[in-house]
Design an enzyme around this catalytic site. Structure first.
Site, PDB file in Angstrom:
ATOM      1  N   ASP A 153       0.732  -1.226   0.113  1.00  0.00           N
ATOM      2  CA  ASP A 153      -0.037  -0.070  -0.092  1.00  0.00           C
ATOM      3  C   ASP A 153       0.884   1.284  -0.229  1.00  0.00           C
ATOM      4  O   ASP A 153       0.351   2.410  -0.332  1.00  0.00           O
ATOM      5  CB  ASP A 153      -0.947  -0.150   1.261  1.00  0.00           C
ATOM      6  CG  ASP A 153      -0.484  -0.167   2.519  1.00  0.00           C
ATOM      7  OD1 ASP A 153       0.638  -1.078   2.712  1.00  0.00           O
ATOM      8  OD2 ASP A 153      -0.655   0.475   3.587  1.00  0.00           O
TER       9      ASP A 153
ATOM     10  N   HIS B 192      -3.396   7.685   7.493  1.00  0.00           N
ATOM     11  CA  HIS B 192      -3.358   6.403   7.404  1.00  0.00           C
ATOM     12  C   HIS B 192      -4.283   5.437   8.209  1.00  0.00           C
ATOM     13  O   HIS B 192      -4.158   4.849   8.886  1.00  0.00           O
ATOM     14  CB  HIS B 192      -1.920   5.744   8.031  1.00  0.00           C
ATOM     15  CG  HIS B 192      -1.683   4.503   7.429  1.00  0.00           C
ATOM     16  ND1 HIS B 192      -1.882   3.925   6.034  1.00  0.00           N
ATOM     17  CD2 HIS B 192      -0.938   3.281   8.057  1.00  0.00           C
ATOM     18  CE1 HIS B 192      -1.387   2.794   5.826  1.00  0.00           C
ATOM     19  NE2 HIS B 192      -1.073   2.386   6.979  1.00  0.00           N
TER      20      HIS B 192
END
Length: 279
Positions: A68, A245
């Protein structure tokens, strides 16, 4: 010299993206220098949607090599090669066995491994590298500008010869300077357990991952919670905490309100957020 550092949050989600939050990507700009911290899937497209150019970045700083955080790296490097005929400079920790991308085999990327304790000069910015506990080689980055002169008082600075003005302003002499000289410092927390407040101290802004709300879950998966990030911000004495995040499981509004009970100035980042840090 510029008196402003700009941070553009291109992607603020976790490992699973959502319609509102993409994979990680943070652009830092100062005085013509551009650094991209992590490059998740679709980073180029998100930058375009926000009216930002990233194919001219001076370097990419990877916090670690989970997919990611790196899935957009090869597409960006290919764009840099096609448009500029050069390799994309990338800094980051050792790839390790869990790396999603074998960067060493990519001709369009010039990779430089960094380790905790390293310092790197990139353009007008200094980058300090710190260790992060995430189960794989992972680092945090402290990004600092050069010392910025005090702001001149037009009523008095004319009394100083032009050749001496910068020296006077760098010392912050009164009455010639309206503000004290100093530098801009921001700390970007890679995935992992909370940052060490001592590493963050002296920074104006702390960008901290807050993947989970539940403490036990954060410990199990070697991430951080919003409350842990707020504790770091309070102990380090920063001006602003930005949470990013975020997992799809969390409630951003609740996280912000709870974090503000620990540290008063908290922003939950969203894709497209821009933060200006002035001196």
């Amino acid at each position: 010299m510029d008196r402003e550092l700009v941070m553009r949050f291109l992607g603020t989600g976790g490992a699973v993206p959502s319609k509102d939050r993409s994979h990680p990507g943070l652009l830092v700009e100062f005085s013509g220098t551009k650094l991209l911290i992590d490059c998740g899937e679709g980073t180029q497209r998100r930058a375009m949607e926000q009216g930002v150019t990233i194919h001219d970045v001076d370097a990419v700083l990877l916090t670690h090599h989970h997919v990611d955080h790196v899935a957009g790296l090869l597409p960006l490097a290919t764009t840099v090669d096609l448009l500029h005929g050069r390799r994309l400079k990338v800094y980051g920790p050792t790839a390790g066995s869990e790396s999603a991308l074998d960067i060493s085999d990519l001709e369009v990327i010039e990779y430089r491994e960094v380790n905790p304790g390293d310092e790197v000069e990139i353009g007008d910015l200094r980058v300090l590298v710190y260790e992060s506990e995430h189960g794989v080689p992972t680092v945090d980055y402290r990004i600092e500008t050069p010392k910025i002169p005090g702001k001149a008082d037009p009523k008095y600075i004319r009394r100083v010869p032009p050749s001496k003005r910068r020296e006077v302003l760098l010392r912050g002499e009164r009455p010639y300077s309206l503000t004290k000289p100093g530098k801009i410092s921001v700390y970007v927390k890679g995935d992992g357990r909370p940052a060490d407040p001592e590493n963050v101290r002296g920074c104006q802004v702390l960008v901290h991952e807050a993947c989970f709300e539940d403490h036990e879950e954060a410990v199990r998966y070697l991430h951080s919670t919003h409350l842990e990030a707020a504790e770091v911000a309070r102990e380090a004495g920063v001006d602003l905490l930005v949470l990013t995040h975020l997992s799809t499981k969390v409630d951003p509004e609740r996280m912000r309100e709870e974090a503000r009970e620990v540290f008063p100035v908290v922003v939950v980042a969203r894709d497209g957020l821009m933060v200006r840090v002035r001196r």
